[in-house]
Scaffold this motif. Sequence first.
Motif, PDB file in Angstrom:
ATOM      1  N   LEU A 170       0.843  -1.198   0.000  1.00 35.38           N
ATOM      2  CA  LEU A 170       0.000   0.000   0.000  1.00 35.38           C
ATOM      3  C   LEU A 170       0.872   1.240   0.000  1.00 35.38           C
ATOM      4  CD1 LEU A 170      -0.303   1.533   3.101  1.00 35.38           C
ATOM      5  CD2 LEU A 170      -1.192  -0.718   3.578  1.00 35.38           C
TER       6      LEU A 170
ATOM      7  N   VAL B 272      -6.121   7.378   4.498  1.00 33.80           N
ATOM      8  CA  VAL B 272      -6.450   6.071   3.943  1.00 33.80           C
ATOM      9  C   VAL B 272      -7.142   5.238   5.029  1.00 33.80           C
ATOM     10  CG1 VAL B 272      -5.504   3.970   2.914  1.00 33.80           C
ATOM     11  CG2 VAL B 272      -4.470   6.185   2.396  1.00 33.80           C
TER      12      VAL B 272
ATOM     13  N   LEU C 290      -8.751   1.624   6.489  1.00 32.48           N
ATOM     14  CA  LEU C 290      -8.565   0.171   6.378  1.00 32.48           C
ATOM     15  C   LEU C 290      -9.690  -0.498   7.152  1.00 32.48           C
ATOM     16  CD1 LEU C 290      -6.699  -2.242   5.513  1.00 32.48           C
ATOM     17  CD2 LEU C 290      -5.664  -2.061   7.776  1.00 32.48           C
TER      18      LEU C 290
ATOM     19  N   LYS D 234      -5.459  -6.177  10.624  1.00 27.83           N
ATOM     20  CA  LYS D 234      -5.380  -4.714  10.519  1.00 27.83           C
ATOM     21  C   LYS D 234      -4.378  -4.112  11.511  1.00 27.83           C
ATOM     22  CE  LYS D 234      -9.776  -4.142  11.424  1.00 27.83           C
ATOM     23  NZ  LYS D 234     -10.080  -5.551  11.766  1.00 27.83           N
TER      24      LYS D 234
ATOM     25  N   CYS E 220     -12.041   9.724   5.217  1.00 27.40           N
ATOM     26  CA  CYS E 220     -10.995   9.196   4.336  1.00 27.40           C
ATOM     27  C   CYS E 220     -11.156   9.594   2.869  1.00 27.40           C
ATOM     28  CB  CYS E 220     -10.958   7.675   4.431  1.00 27.40           C
ATOM     29  SG  CYS E 220     -10.574   7.126   6.088  1.00 27.40           S
TER      30      CYS E 220
ATOM     31  N   ARG F 247      -9.663   7.444   0.647  1.00 25.65           N
ATOM     32  CA  ARG F 247      -9.501   6.158  -0.019  1.00 25.65           C
ATOM     33  C   ARG F 247      -9.706   5.093   1.036  1.00 25.65           C
ATOM     34  NH1 ARG F 247      -4.540   3.861  -1.821  1.00 25.65           N
ATOM     35  NH2 ARG F 247      -3.326   5.518  -0.912  1.00 25.65           N
ATOM     36  N   VAL F 248     -10.247   3.945   0.636  1.00 27.99           N
ATOM     37  CA  VAL F 248     -10.415   2.882   1.633  1.00 27.99           C
ATOM     38  C   VAL F 248      -9.938   1.542   1.074  1.00 27.99           C
ATOM     39  CG1 VAL F 248     -12.862   2.581   1.019  1.00 27.99           C
ATOM     40  CG2 VAL F 248     -12.056   1.707   3.194  1.00 27.99           C
ATOM     41  N   LEU F 249      -9.260   0.781   1.944  1.00 24.95           N
ATOM     42  CA  LEU F 249      -8.788  -0.551   1.589  1.00 24.95           C
ATOM     43  C   LEU F 249      -9.603  -1.564   2.377  1.00 24.95           C
ATOM     44  CD1 LEU F 249      -4.979   0.188   2.128  1.00 24.95           C
ATOM     45  CD2 LEU F 249      -6.292   0.456   0.007  1.00 24.95           C
TER      46      LEU F 249
ATOM     47  N   ILE G 187      -5.272  -7.489   1.070  1.00 25.94           N
ATOM     48  CA  ILE G 187      -6.137  -6.385   0.642  1.00 25.94           C
ATOM     49  C   ILE G 187      -6.893  -6.860  -0.577  1.00 25.94           C
ATOM     50  CG2 ILE G 187      -6.179  -4.015  -0.237  1.00 25.94           C
ATOM     51  CD1 ILE G 187      -4.021  -3.461   1.840  1.00 25.94           C
TER      52      ILE G 187
ATOM     53  N   GLU H 132      -9.765  -5.320  -1.919  1.00 21.45           N
ATOM     54  CA  GLU H 132     -10.357  -4.296  -2.776  1.00 21.45           C
ATOM     55  C   GLU H 132      -9.950  -2.921  -2.271  1.00 21.45           C
ATOM     56  OE1 GLU H 132     -14.260  -5.094  -4.083  1.00 21.45           O
ATOM     57  OE2 GLU H 132     -14.449  -3.182  -5.145  1.00 21.45           O
ATOM     58  N   GLU H 133      -9.907  -1.981  -3.200  1.00 24.46           N
ATOM     59  CA  GLU H 133      -9.575  -0.604  -2.834  1.00 24.46           C
ATOM     60  C   GLU H 133     -10.574   0.308  -3.528  1.00 24.46           C
ATOM     61  OE1 GLU H 133      -5.539   0.532  -3.650  1.00 24.46           O
ATOM     62  OE2 GLU H 133      -6.087   2.655  -3.675  1.00 24.46           O
TER      63      GLU H 133
ATOM     64  N   GLY I 270     -11.265   4.348  -4.359  1.00 22.39           N
ATOM     65  CA  GLY I 270     -10.591   5.644  -4.340  1.00 22.39           C
ATOM     66  C   GLY I 270     -11.547   6.817  -4.243  1.00 22.39           C
TER      67      GLY I 270
END
Length: 267
Positions: A32, A40, A42, A50, A215, A217-219, A226, A228-229, A231
């Motif tokens: 990442l 970001v 998670l 995590k 956030c 962006r999220v993971l 990981i 999926e991401e 944006g």
Amino acid sequence: MLLRADQVSKSYRKPGRWLKPEQTTVLKGVSLTIQQGECVGLVGESGSGKSTLGRLLMGIEKPDSGTVYFRNHLVNSTGYQQVRQQMSVVFQDYGTSVNRRYRVKSILEEPLKIANKMASKDFQSHNIRLLETVGLSEKFMDRYPHELSGGQLQRVCIARAIANQPDLVILDEAISSLDVTIQLQILDLLVKLRKEMKLSYFFITHDLLAVTYLCDRVLFMKEGEIIEEVGDMKALDQVAHPYARTLLEAAMKVTGVTWNNHIQKIS
Ligand SMILES: Nc1ncnc2c1ncn2[C@@H]1O[C@H](COP(=O)(O)OP(=O)(O)OP(=O)(O)O)[C@@H](O)[C@H]1O
Ligand SMILES: [Mg+2]
């Protein structure tokens, strides 16, 4: 680039198997990046790795393989102390993350003393400024942790985390054990601090709604990977992986709001 993790893996020995040791793989080649000023998120179920990832990014623990770079310094190398002062962490359990025998002022001074960059005559005024920044007044300075509410103590932990003006704050379930109205106040505080101090956050949580608040962006993490991401927070309802969809639907069910309503509210 502020932080970059490449193919980070971590295993632990299974407890109670000293004669026939067996390893559990907790992180499986996680990569990442976090840009300067970025937040970001998670999310992932309990036990997905995590907090372990958070500890590896901070350099509290070493990966079995893979690397973490913070501003071109290899975390866990000789530059470790230097890197540590530019990163800080706020944990869920504010009660045990402070020394119960320290007054608030000593809690706030801890990171300053470690960094050794400020003369002790300046601590007092710095403490006052810090408390004000997190929405507390000078009168909290001489209190002990047990004389504060959960929300107040978490504000003190946040103040301690920003005492050295870090670039990155890792928030590991930092709002999870507070009640809902206090959670919102702390989220607002985090949004404000991020703007004022140009902070980056790595926000570990179970709470997808909080992610959309804070956030960029999220993971999504599952079983040490990981998977999926996303944006664009407004496109969060487009997540494809079935596990990410389950998390999203669960978040909607708990709050009883529809996704469109929620997105309108935060935009
Ligand atoms: N020091 C350790 N020794 C052995 N096993 C560990 C250690 N730290 C974590 N684990 C194991 O690694 C796995 C991932 O733990 P981790 O705390 O990273 O999960 P998490 O995603 O943060 O969970 P939660 O949402 O409940 O906080 C768990 O199965 C845990 O038991
Ligand atoms: Mg955890």
